[in-house]
Scaffold this active site. Structure first.
Site, PDB file in Angstrom:
ATOM      1  N   TYR A   1      42.376  37.103  32.882  1.00 45.10           N
ATOM      2  CA  TYR A   1      41.259  37.955  33.298  1.00 45.10           C
ATOM      3  C   TYR A   1      40.569  38.570  32.082  1.00 45.10           C
ATOM      4  O   TYR A   1      39.333  38.539  31.967  1.00 45.10           O
ATOM      5  CB  TYR A   1      41.786  39.050  34.221  1.00 45.10           C
ATOM      6  CG  TYR A   1      40.775  40.091  34.641  1.00 45.10           C
ATOM      7  CD1 TYR A   1      39.918  39.860  35.714  1.00 45.10           C
ATOM      8  CD2 TYR A   1      40.692  41.319  33.995  1.00 45.10           C
ATOM      9  CE1 TYR A   1      38.994  40.822  36.121  1.00 45.10           C
ATOM     10  CE2 TYR A   1      39.781  42.286  34.383  1.00 45.10           C
ATOM     11  CZ  TYR A   1      38.935  42.029  35.450  1.00 45.10           C
ATOM     12  OH  TYR A   1      38.032  42.987  35.842  1.00 45.10           O
TER      13      TYR A   1
ATOM     14  N   SER B   1      34.260  44.686  31.305  1.00 45.99           N
ATOM     15  CA  SER B   1      35.467  45.488  31.518  1.00 45.99           C
ATOM     16  C   SER B   1      35.886  46.126  30.206  1.00 45.99           C
ATOM     17  O   SER B   1      35.497  45.678  29.116  1.00 45.99           O
ATOM     18  CB  SER B   1      36.588  44.592  32.040  1.00 45.99           C
ATOM     19  OG  SER B   1      37.829  45.270  32.076  1.00 45.99           O
TER      20      SER B   1
END
Length: 331
Positions: A236, A223
């Protein structure tokens, strides 16, 4: 001749045959005095909608088929050209979003594909199965909650058995819940995020590697949060940072086996993660609007990256990360 009975003459002969086929088509066009049509250019700013997404929420893990607008995973747009012919792929989180885009692209490039997904995502998974089979490839559905070592080991064993081998692994499944402050992140949420995002990746790779031959490829979905953590995604983002380091370290180990390991690092991509708690309440309309391209990305825009990293033409690329973030920098 190598262990599989492939000779230099066979390889060169195949290449020559392929070249003759392509050359014949080009030559015919030249003889007729015509020029092959140029590929149409697309302005990336308006390749997909820049309209703010309406506020919406689904119970985790959410279904792509119930999102407004529905994400584009390349269902009608991706065109294959045999770049992964004969490959055998396992994609976690392959029912929707980015994993769905990779699974569709792999099938249309000639690979048989097994997808893993959370059991309640069966409706989305059935759609992907149909698309893989329409491409003339074998589709294997493997529903499972991958938060335990037992589940991960069984997943890989089932994929290897039903595909007849495994040479392409995409670790894409993820859990994401936005919280404005660390005090709002329960211990249960933190543990679940790590179990799903990084523990499962570690366990699945460990189980899969013994079955993967030289030339096989592992692609992990990281990410933009691997480099630039969002303040509302503390747990996360921590797992995504771990995935970056895991990818780089595993690539060094597996180079000795001839297995490549890379990471794709998406930015704001319109997937079920966003409507299942991935955005703070009231913030859905802002999703992706702050990118230099002025919009969020669609899963279909990442399919080509997963294909490019998977094919043998990228044989010198390992331990690297490729970004898709709409212009915000980082890999």
């Amino acid at each position: 001749m190598d262990e599989q009975g492939t000779t230099r003459r066979t390889i060169l002969g195949g290449a020559a045959a392929a070249g003759l086929t392509l050359g014949g088509a080009t030559g015919a066009a030249a003889q007729q005095g015509t020029t092959p049509p140029a590929a149409a250019l697309r302005d990336p700013r308006n390749a997909y909608t820049s309209t703010p997404f309406p506020e919406q929420r689904q119970q985790w893990p959410a279904l792509q088929g119930k999102m407004t607008p529905r994400p584009d995973s390349g269902e009608t747009s991706y065109r294959g050209s045999g770049r992964l012919a004969g490959r055998k792929a396992l994609v976690t989180g392959g029912d929707s979003g980015i994993g769905r885009a990779a699974a569709i692209a792999y099938a249309r490039e000639g690979a048989d594909v097994a997808i893993n997904y959370y059991p309640s995502e069966e409706p989305d998974a059935r759609e992907v199965k149909a698309l893989i089979e329409q491409a003339g490839r074998k589709a294997v559905l493997l529903p499972a909650d991958i938060r335990t070592e037992k589940a991960c080991t069984k997943l890989v064993a089932d994929a290897v058995r039903q595909l007849g081998g495994l040479d392409l692994l995409v670790n894409n499944a993820a859990y994401q819940q936005s919280k404005a402050d660390i005090s709002e992140i329960s211990d249960e949420q933190m543990v679940r995020t790590f179990e799903t995002n990084i523990f499962a990746m570690f366990r699945i790779c460990k189980a899969a590697i013994p079955s993967m031959p030289a030339g096989a490829v592992i692609i992990n979905t990281g990410s933009v949060n691997s480099y630039d953590p969002g303040e509302e995604l503390l747990d996360y983002a921590s797992t995504k940072g771990a995935i970056l380091i895991f990818t780089k370290g595993l690539a060094k180990q597996l180079a000795k086996k001839g297995i490549r390991v890379n990471m794709v690092a998406p930015g704001p991509i319109w997937t079920p993660l966003q409507v299942a708690g991935g955005q703070l309440p009231g913030k859905m309309g802002e999703f992706g609007q702050d990118t230099p391209l002025g919009r969020a990305g669609q899963p279909a825009e990442l399919a080509g990256l997963y294909v490019a990293l998977a094919e043998s033409g990228a044989s010198f690329s390992t331990g690297t990360a490729v970004g898709a973030h709409g212009g915000k920098g980082n890999p």
